[in-house]
Scaffold this motif. Structure first.
Motif, PDB file in Angstrom:
ATOM      1  N   ALA A  46       0.838  -1.185   0.015  1.00 21.49           N
ATOM      2  CA  ALA A  46       0.019  -0.226  -0.061  1.00 21.49           C
ATOM      3  C   ALA A  46       0.906   1.385   0.143  1.00 21.49           C
ATOM      4  N   LYS A  47       0.396   2.466  -0.697  1.00 19.15           N
ATOM      5  CA  LYS A  47       1.285   3.312  -0.721  1.00 19.15           C
ATOM      6  C   LYS A  47       1.506   3.985   0.725  1.00 19.15           C
ATOM      7  N   CYS A  76      10.277   2.555  -6.513  1.00 17.99           N
ATOM      8  CA  CYS A  76       9.589   3.246  -7.426  1.00 17.99           C
ATOM      9  C   CYS A  76       9.432   4.815  -7.032  1.00 17.99           C
ATOM     10  N   THR A  77       9.875   5.675  -7.790  1.00 17.62           N
ATOM     11  CA  THR A  77       9.677   7.121  -7.284  1.00 17.62           C
ATOM     12  C   THR A  77       9.183   8.124  -8.507  1.00 17.62           C
ATOM     13  N   LEU A  81       1.220   2.657  -8.873  1.00 23.15           N
ATOM     14  CA  LEU A  81       0.606   1.081  -9.148  1.00 23.15           C
ATOM     15  C   LEU A  81       0.767   0.570  -7.714  1.00 23.15           C
ATOM     16  N   THR A  82       0.569   1.240  -6.554  1.00 23.24           N
ATOM     17  CA  THR A  82       0.518   0.686  -5.328  1.00 23.24           C
ATOM     18  C   THR A  82      -1.009  -0.031  -5.078  1.00 23.24           C
ATOM     19  N   LYS A  83      -1.002  -0.873  -3.973  1.00 26.78           N
ATOM     20  CA  LYS A  83      -2.031  -1.368  -3.745  1.00 26.78           C
ATOM     21  C   LYS A  83      -3.372  -0.242  -3.410  1.00 26.78           C
ATOM     22  N   PHE A  95       7.829   8.640 -13.376  1.00 23.06           N
ATOM     23  CA  PHE A  95       8.238   7.745 -12.336  1.00 23.06           C
ATOM     24  C   PHE A  95       9.516   6.890 -12.629  1.00 23.06           C
ATOM     25  N   HIS A  96      10.247   6.612 -11.639  1.00 25.18           N
ATOM     26  CA  HIS A  96      11.734   5.895 -11.897  1.00 25.18           C
ATOM     27  C   HIS A  96      11.593   4.564 -11.119  1.00 25.18           C
ATOM     28  N   ILE A  97      11.881   3.523 -11.547  1.00 21.62           N
ATOM     29  CA  ILE A  97      11.758   2.170 -11.268  1.00 21.62           C
ATOM     30  C   ILE A  97      13.358   1.805 -10.807  1.00 21.62           C
ATOM     31  N   HIS A  98      13.753   1.650  -9.661  1.00 19.51           N
ATOM     32  CA  HIS A  98      14.932   1.323  -9.341  1.00 19.51           C
ATOM     33  C   HIS A  98      15.014  -0.294  -8.866  1.00 19.51           C
ATOM     34  N   VAL A  99      15.889  -1.004  -9.447  1.00 21.57           N
ATOM     35  CA  VAL A  99      16.279  -2.356  -9.150  1.00 21.57           C
ATOM     36  C   VAL A  99      17.596  -2.606  -8.552  1.00 21.57           C
TER      37      VAL A  99
END
Length: 139
Positions: A46-47, A76-77, A81-83, A95-99
């Motif tokens: 959840a957010k 993700c920042t 797409l959170t619950k 948004f940027h997804i960091h793995v």
């Protein structure tokens, strides 16, 4: 390419928790090059929350198959797409997804006795939850 993309990726159908665990363990034991991607929360976070409580499936599979665990942190920042968030609510900025892929963890490093038992599964699951919470809080 007669199979669909999901089957080609080696997706293991969740046909009930015990069967799923057995299927995953069998895959890891019979295919030395196999890797499984498991989200131990079992759902999206959840957010504003750090992590949901981990389900025990990943710990159960790791102990039964006696395989190392490769922690991967995905953030993700800004959040999206959170619950409980509608998929069409797009952030005002990109948004940027960091793995972040971390070093593998041996099950034996987290457990004194890595035999298959409900107690060891719970303990390993707890250790993994603490590890991920600590990694995320340091970020």
């Amino acid at each position: 390419f007669t199979k669909g993309p999901v089957q080609n990726a080696g997706y293991i159908l969740n046909a009930g928790s015990e069967q799923f665990i057995q299927d995953c363990v069998e895959k890891l034991k019979t295919d030395q090059a196999a890797s499984l991607l498991i989200f131990p929360e079992g759902t999206r976070t959840a957010k504003g929350e750090l992590l949901n409580e981990f389900q025990r499936g990943a710990a159960n599979i790791a102990i039964r198959a006696n395989v190392p665990i490769r922690p991967v942190l995905i953030t993700c920042t800004p959040s999206t797409l959170t619950k409980n968030e509608k998929w069409y609510h797009v952030p005002s900025q990109p948004f940027h997804i960091h793995v972040k892929v971390l070093d593998a963890i041996q099950v034996d490093d987290l457990l004194d006795d890595a035999t298959v038992s409900p107690k060891n599964v719970r303990h390993l699951n707890h250790q993994l939850q603490q590890f991920f919470n600590q990694e995320l809080s340091e970020k």
